[in-house]
Structure formats: C-alpha cells, structure tokens
Design a protein around this motif. Structure first.
Motif, PDB file in Angstrom:
ATOM      1  N   ILE A  81       3.559 -23.347  -1.937  1.00  0.00           N
ATOM      2  CA  ILE A  81       4.028 -24.562  -2.615  1.00  0.00           C
ATOM      3  C   ILE A  81       3.542 -25.785  -1.847  1.00  0.00           C
ATOM      4  O   ILE A  81       3.061 -26.758  -2.428  1.00  0.00           O
ATOM      5  CB  ILE A  81       5.562 -24.546  -2.755  1.00  0.00           C
ATOM      6  N   ALA A  82       3.661 -25.744  -0.506  1.00  0.00           N
ATOM      7  CA  ALA A  82       3.228 -26.881   0.317  1.00  0.00           C
ATOM      8  C   ALA A  82       1.714 -27.094   0.205  1.00  0.00           C
ATOM      9  O   ALA A  82       1.243 -28.228   0.259  1.00  0.00           O
ATOM     10  CB  ALA A  82       3.623 -26.653   1.767  1.00  0.00           C
ATOM     11  N   ALA A  83       0.949 -26.053  -0.012  1.00  0.00           N
ATOM     12  CA  ALA A  83      -0.492 -26.179  -0.126  1.00  0.00           C
ATOM     13  C   ALA A  83      -0.904 -26.595  -1.538  1.00  0.00           C
ATOM     14  O   ALA A  83      -2.078 -26.873  -1.783  1.00  0.00           O
ATOM     15  CB  ALA A  83      -1.167 -24.856   0.239  1.00  0.00           C
ATOM     16  N   GLY A  84       0.037 -26.630  -2.461  1.00  0.00           N
ATOM     17  CA  GLY A  84      -0.256 -27.031  -3.823  1.00  0.00           C
ATOM     18  C   GLY A  84      -0.778 -25.905  -4.686  1.00  0.00           C
ATOM     19  O   GLY A  84      -1.292 -26.155  -5.784  1.00  0.00           O
ATOM     20  N   LEU A  85      -0.660 -24.692  -4.246  1.00  0.00           N
ATOM     21  CA  LEU A  85      -1.154 -23.552  -5.004  1.00  0.00           C
ATOM     22  C   LEU A  85      -0.152 -23.088  -6.053  1.00  0.00           C
ATOM     23  O   LEU A  85      -0.530 -22.457  -7.038  1.00  0.00           O
ATOM     24  CB  LEU A  85      -1.522 -22.402  -4.088  1.00  0.00           C
ATOM     25  N   LEU A  86       1.131 -23.374  -5.865  1.00  0.00           N
ATOM     26  CA  LEU A  86       2.200 -22.978  -6.798  1.00  0.00           C
ATOM     27  C   LEU A  86       3.010 -24.197  -7.175  1.00  0.00           C
ATOM     28  O   LEU A  86       3.111 -25.162  -6.429  1.00  0.00           O
ATOM     29  CB  LEU A  86       3.127 -21.928  -6.161  1.00  0.00           C
ATOM     30  N   GLU A  87       3.598 -24.119  -8.385  1.00  0.00           N
ATOM     31  CA  GLU A  87       4.508 -25.162  -8.836  1.00  0.00           C
ATOM     32  C   GLU A  87       5.887 -24.907  -8.253  1.00  0.00           C
ATOM     33  O   GLU A  87       6.341 -23.777  -8.223  1.00  0.00           O
ATOM     34  CB  GLU A  87       4.604 -25.148 -10.363  1.00  0.00           C
TER      35      GLU A  87
END
Length: 122
Positions: free
Chosen positions: A115-121
C-alpha cells in the motif's frame, strides 16, 4: 580467647554410574586437597577402568582441580567422561526439529508495504 582450629575435616567422595552411586565418607587432616581425598578414598582401586590420567572433578557441581584445598563438609564429585560430542548432539536435535516442523513459519504481513509503495489500493 582464640577459636580452636579443626585438626580434621569430614568430606564425601561421590561417583555416579548409570543405576548406582558410590560414596566414601572420609576424615582428612585440615588443609587436605581434592587429589589427596581421591587417593584416600581408594577410587582408583575400585574403578580401575576409569581414565585416571585427568579425572573431571567438582565440589557441589562447581568444577575444580585436584590441588584445591578442601573445607569441612565438602562433597567431591568425580564426573564420568562424555560418551558423545555435545555439539553434534545439538546439531542432530536442530535437524530433527526442522524435519518435523508442522506449523508454517510466521511471515510478516506485506500488505502495508505494498500500500505504501502504491501497488495496492487502501
């Protein structure tokens, strides 16, 4: 008035074998050493198969040498030589535990990192 010095001390010499315990109660002169107590007990005559070149000795579980001065009431313990290598035994136990491990290892949750890397919502 000066306290009287003891001229004799009482000690025990103990050797345990699987299934039996040998014990000798001795009266020795004050200032006697562990080596003198072993010799006076007749241990080497009673146990000729014991490797007597450098016996493992202790007093109440604390390792000591044959030149240690005894005190009244000391229990001298003669330890059996090891029949196995302790390091090898620990390695065998570790392999055994690893082979029969039934629970999966705990892994950290990676969802927050994704999530922090922007890979998941979120």
């Amino acid at each position: 008035m000066m306290p009287e010095e003891k001229v004799a001390i009482a000690v025990q010499v103990v050797y345990a074998e699987p299934g039996s315990v040998w014990r000798a109660d001795l009266q020795l002169p004050a200032g006697a050493t562990v080596g003198q107590a072993i010799q006076a007990s007749g241990f080497s005559r009673l146990f000729p198969d014991y490797p007597s070149d450098a016996p493992a000795l202790g007093i109440y579980g604390q390792a000591c040498g044959a030149d240690r001065i005894l005190a009244d009431g000391d229990r001298i313990e003669i330890y059996r030589p090891l029949t196995f290598d302790p390091m090898e035994s620990r390695q065998r136990r570790a392999l055994h535990r690893k082979a029969f491990m039934t629970k999966p290892r705990n892994r950290p949750k990676r969802r927050k990192a994704k999530i922090a890397a922007g890979l998941l919502e979120p």
